[in-house]
Design a protein around this motif. Structure first.
Motif, mmCIF file in Angstrom:
data_model
loop_
_atom_site.group_PDB
_atom_site.id
_atom_site.type_symbol
_atom_site.label_atom_id
_atom_site.label_comp_id
_atom_site.label_asym_id
_atom_site.label_seq_id
_atom_site.Cartn_x
_atom_site.Cartn_y
_atom_site.Cartn_z
ATOM 1 N N PRO A 51 54.126 56.941 -30.657
ATOM 2 C CA PRO A 51 54.280 56.508 -32.051
ATOM 3 C C PRO A 51 53.381 57.221 -33.045
ATOM 4 O O PRO A 51 53.190 56.723 -34.163
ATOM 5 N N TRP A 52 52.803 58.358 -32.669
ATOM 6 C CA TRP A 52 52.159 59.214 -33.671
ATOM 7 C C TRP A 52 52.334 60.668 -33.254
ATOM 8 O O TRP A 52 52.676 60.974 -32.112
ATOM 9 N N CYS A 53 52.108 61.568 -34.224
ATOM 10 C CA CYS A 53 52.272 63.002 -34.012
ATOM 11 C C CYS A 53 50.936 63.701 -34.246
ATOM 12 O O CYS A 53 50.205 63.373 -35.172
ATOM 13 N N GLY A 54 50.658 64.696 -33.416
ATOM 14 C CA GLY A 54 49.419 65.433 -33.579
ATOM 15 C C GLY A 54 48.212 64.565 -33.271
ATOM 16 O O GLY A 54 48.293 63.616 -32.493
ATOM 17 N N ARG A 55 47.097 64.895 -33.917
ATOM 18 C CA ARG A 55 45.826 64.233 -33.616
ATOM 19 C C ARG A 55 45.568 63.054 -34.551
ATOM 20 O O ARG A 55 45.893 63.111 -35.740
ATOM 21 N N ILE A 56 44.948 62.004 -33.990
ATOM 22 C CA ILE A 56 44.344 60.935 -34.783
ATOM 23 C C ILE A 56 42.835 61.141 -34.726
ATOM 24 O O ILE A 56 42.264 61.254 -33.632
ATOM 25 N N GLU A 57 42.197 61.178 -35.882
ATOM 26 C CA GLU A 57 40.764 61.444 -35.936
ATOM 27 C C GLU A 57 39.979 60.394 -35.153
ATOM 28 O O GLU A 57 40.105 59.195 -35.401
ATOM 29 N N ASN A 58 39.215 60.872 -34.183
ATOM 30 C CA ASN A 58 38.399 60.008 -33.319
ATOM 31 C C ASN A 58 39.226 58.955 -32.590
ATOM 32 O O ASN A 58 38.682 57.987 -32.061
ATOM 33 N N SER A 122 53.992 45.674 -30.514
ATOM 34 C CA SER A 122 55.227 45.677 -29.730
ATOM 35 C C SER A 122 56.346 46.318 -30.548
ATOM 36 O O SER A 122 56.356 46.273 -31.780
ATOM 37 N N GLY A 123 57.270 46.924 -29.849
ATOM 38 C CA GLY A 123 58.399 47.574 -30.496
ATOM 39 C C GLY A 123 59.205 48.346 -29.472
ATOM 40 O O GLY A 123 58.872 48.358 -28.279
ATOM 41 N N ARG A 124 60.240 48.974 -29.911
ATOM 42 C CA ARG A 124 61.100 49.748 -29.009
ATOM 43 C C ARG A 124 61.383 51.111 -29.626
ATOM 44 O O ARG A 124 61.629 51.227 -30.826
ATOM 45 N N VAL A 125 61.360 52.127 -28.764
ATOM 46 C CA VAL A 125 61.672 53.494 -29.175
ATOM 47 C C VAL A 125 62.965 53.918 -28.489
ATOM 48 O O VAL A 125 63.140 53.693 -27.287
ATOM 49 N N THR A 126 63.857 54.508 -29.237
ATOM 50 C CA THR A 126 65.126 55.023 -28.710
ATOM 51 C C THR A 126 65.221 56.510 -29.021
ATOM 52 O O THR A 126 64.916 56.932 -30.130
ATOM 53 N N GLN A 127 65.622 57.285 -28.039
ATOM 54 C CA GLN A 127 65.807 58.721 -28.222
ATOM 55 C C GLN A 127 67.192 59.113 -27.722
ATOM 56 O O GLN A 127 67.592 58.721 -26.624
ATOM 57 N N PHE A 149 53.868 47.860 -38.459
ATOM 58 C CA PHE A 149 52.782 48.762 -38.072
ATOM 59 C C PHE A 149 53.106 50.177 -38.536
ATOM 60 O O PHE A 149 54.272 50.533 -38.722
ATOM 61 N N PRO A 150 52.073 51.012 -38.727
ATOM 62 C CA PRO A 150 52.319 52.411 -39.066
ATOM 63 C C PRO A 150 52.741 53.188 -37.826
ATOM 64 O O PRO A 150 52.287 52.901 -36.716
ATOM 65 N N ALA A 151 53.611 54.167 -38.006
ATOM 66 C CA ALA A 151 54.057 54.976 -36.870
ATOM 67 C C ALA A 151 54.560 56.319 -37.364
ATOM 68 O O ALA A 151 54.878 56.495 -38.549
ATOM 69 N N GLN A 152 54.625 57.260 -36.434
ATOM 70 C CA GLN A 152 55.212 58.573 -36.669
ATOM 71 C C GLN A 152 56.085 58.930 -35.472
ATOM 72 O O GLN A 152 55.931 58.368 -34.386
ATOM 73 N N ALA A 153 56.968 59.897 -35.688
ATOM 74 C CA ALA A 153 57.787 60.390 -34.585
ATOM 75 C C ALA A 153 58.171 61.839 -34.864
ATOM 76 O O ALA A 153 58.306 62.258 -36.022
ATOM 77 N N GLY A 154 58.335 62.597 -33.786
ATOM 78 C CA GLY A 154 58.746 63.989 -33.899
ATOM 79 C C GLY A 154 58.896 64.604 -32.523
ATOM 80 O O GLY A 154 58.836 63.903 -31.501
ATOM 81 N N TRP A 155 59.082 65.918 -32.477
ATOM 82 C CA TRP A 155 59.290 66.620 -31.212
ATOM 83 C C TRP A 155 58.377 67.817 -31.112
ATOM 84 O O TRP A 155 58.072 68.480 -32.105
ATOM 85 N N ARG A 256 53.156 55.326 -42.680
ATOM 86 C CA ARG A 256 54.559 54.969 -42.914
ATOM 87 C C ARG A 256 54.870 53.768 -42.041
ATOM 88 O O ARG A 256 54.826 53.846 -40.810
ATOM 89 N N LEU A 257 55.155 52.635 -42.679
ATOM 90 C CA LEU A 257 55.266 51.382 -41.945
ATOM 91 C C LEU A 257 56.637 51.208 -41.311
ATOM 92 O O LEU A 257 57.669 51.481 -41.929
ATOM 93 N N VAL A 258 56.627 50.738 -40.060
ATOM 94 C CA VAL A 258 57.812 50.231 -39.395
ATOM 95 C C VAL A 258 57.806 48.719 -39.576
ATOM 96 O O VAL A 258 56.819 48.048 -39.243
ATOM 97 N N THR A 259 58.866 48.172 -40.122
ATOM 98 C CA THR A 259 58.970 46.734 -40.350
ATOM 99 C C THR A 259 60.246 46.224 -39.693
ATOM 100 O O THR A 259 61.128 47.010 -39.321
ATOM 101 N N PRO A 260 60.382 44.898 -39.530
ATOM 102 C CA PRO A 260 61.627 44.373 -38.945
ATOM 103 C C PRO A 260 62.870 44.785 -39.727
ATOM 104 O O PRO A 260 63.966 44.871 -39.156
ATOM 105 N N LEU A 261 62.726 45.058 -41.022
ATOM 106 C CA LEU A 261 63.872 45.449 -41.841
ATOM 107 C C LEU A 261 64.003 46.951 -42.014
ATOM 108 O O LEU A 261 65.066 47.441 -42.391
#
Length: 275
Positions: A51-58, A122-127, A149-155, A256-261
């Motif tokens: 659920p994130w891309c690249g580095r998270i600081e510390n 908690s959550g679900r990822v689909t690819q 929650f905040p999240a990112q996605a990529g390849w 960038r927030l992921v919300t139920p909606l």
């Protein structure tokens, strides 16, 4: 390439895609007319960053007053999410049963995994993978039915640098480059793009559009409606072109927030032609 019993192979014309759901649901191989485009090995191919891309600081990010700590796996930082280290399930697909078998048509397959520790939400990822004779469409979604929650996605594809007739050439026109600090993270300052080699994030507000040309072999175009792409070409064996939904450390700098909606939905397309 020989597929394992648990990998899934999709075909369309002369294109052959192999997916390994137990090894982070990564693409372990993409062959065009018998030529393998991706660097081989269990850490390579093309893996999802979620659920994130690249580095998270510390390895830390904040939601409200709560600071979350992710495992450090890149020096002082946490890198590329947890999806690549997780076994994914084959999703139920029309006409395929029961769940757990190869939910794939000849050219399409879908997979899921549920977010869990060390990720705090908690959550679900689909690819989903859709292969055609001249293209591959990748889609990924992150959804929650509980807390936002905040999240990112990529390849993160590892394209082979050389297919036999010379090194690959990259062609793209970013609007800016994120200045990279000594800690390998964006400083927050946007600069004019500078020559490589790169391990850098670029902004393409009209959408990611990068062309890779292998002389005398193949031209492949990576496109996405997302505006962020990381280019990594510091290794001799491969070149990485990584479309993603936000910049490195974006859980902190551009959440960038992921919300139920409002789930997070990203897509990318690889299209190719022989030269």
């Amino acid at each position: 390439m020989t597929s394992s019993e648990k990998s899934i192979r999709l075909t369309a014309g002369t294109a052959e895609l192999t997916i390994d759901p137990e090894n982070g649901c990564r693409i372990s191989g993409l062959r065009i007319d018998g030529t393998e485009l991706l660097r081989q090995g269990e850490r390579f191919g093309c893996f999802p960053m979620v659920p994130w891309c690249g580095r998270i600081e510390n390895g830390q990010f904040r939601t409200g007053d709560v600071v979350h700590q992710m495992p450090l796996n890149s020096g002082a930082h946490a890198i590329h999410g947890t999806g690549r280290d997780t076994s994914w399930r084959v999703a139920r697909t029309s006409g395929i049963e029961p769940e757990g078998r190869a939910a794939a048509t000849e050219s399409r397959a879908a997979f899921t995994y549920d977010l869990g520790e060390p990720w705090p939400y908690s959550g679900r990822v689909t690819q989903t993978f859709e292969l055609a004779e001249g293209s591959l469409i990748l889609t990924m979604g992150v959804e929650t039915y509980d807390s936002s929650f905040p999240a990112q996605a990529g390849w993160h594809p590892w394209f082979r640098r050389n297919l036999g007739n010379g090194d690959v050439h990259l062609d793209f026109s970013p609007a800016w480059q994120e200045e990279r600090g000594e800690n390998s993270l964006p400083t927050g300052r946007r600069i004019e793009p500078v020559p490589g080699p790169w391990d850098d994030c670029f902004g393409m507000p009209d959408g990611v559009d990068v062309t890779l040309t292998w002389p005398g072999q193949l031209r492949l175009r990576v496109t996405s409606r997302e505006e962020w792409v990381v280019v990594y070409d510091e290794q001799d064996e491969a070149v990485c072109v990584e479309p993603q939904s936000g910049p490195p450390n974006g859980l902190n700098t551009l959440p960038r927030l992921v919300t139920p909606l409002e789930p997070l939905e990203v897509s990318a397309k690889w299209s190719w032609q022989r030269l």
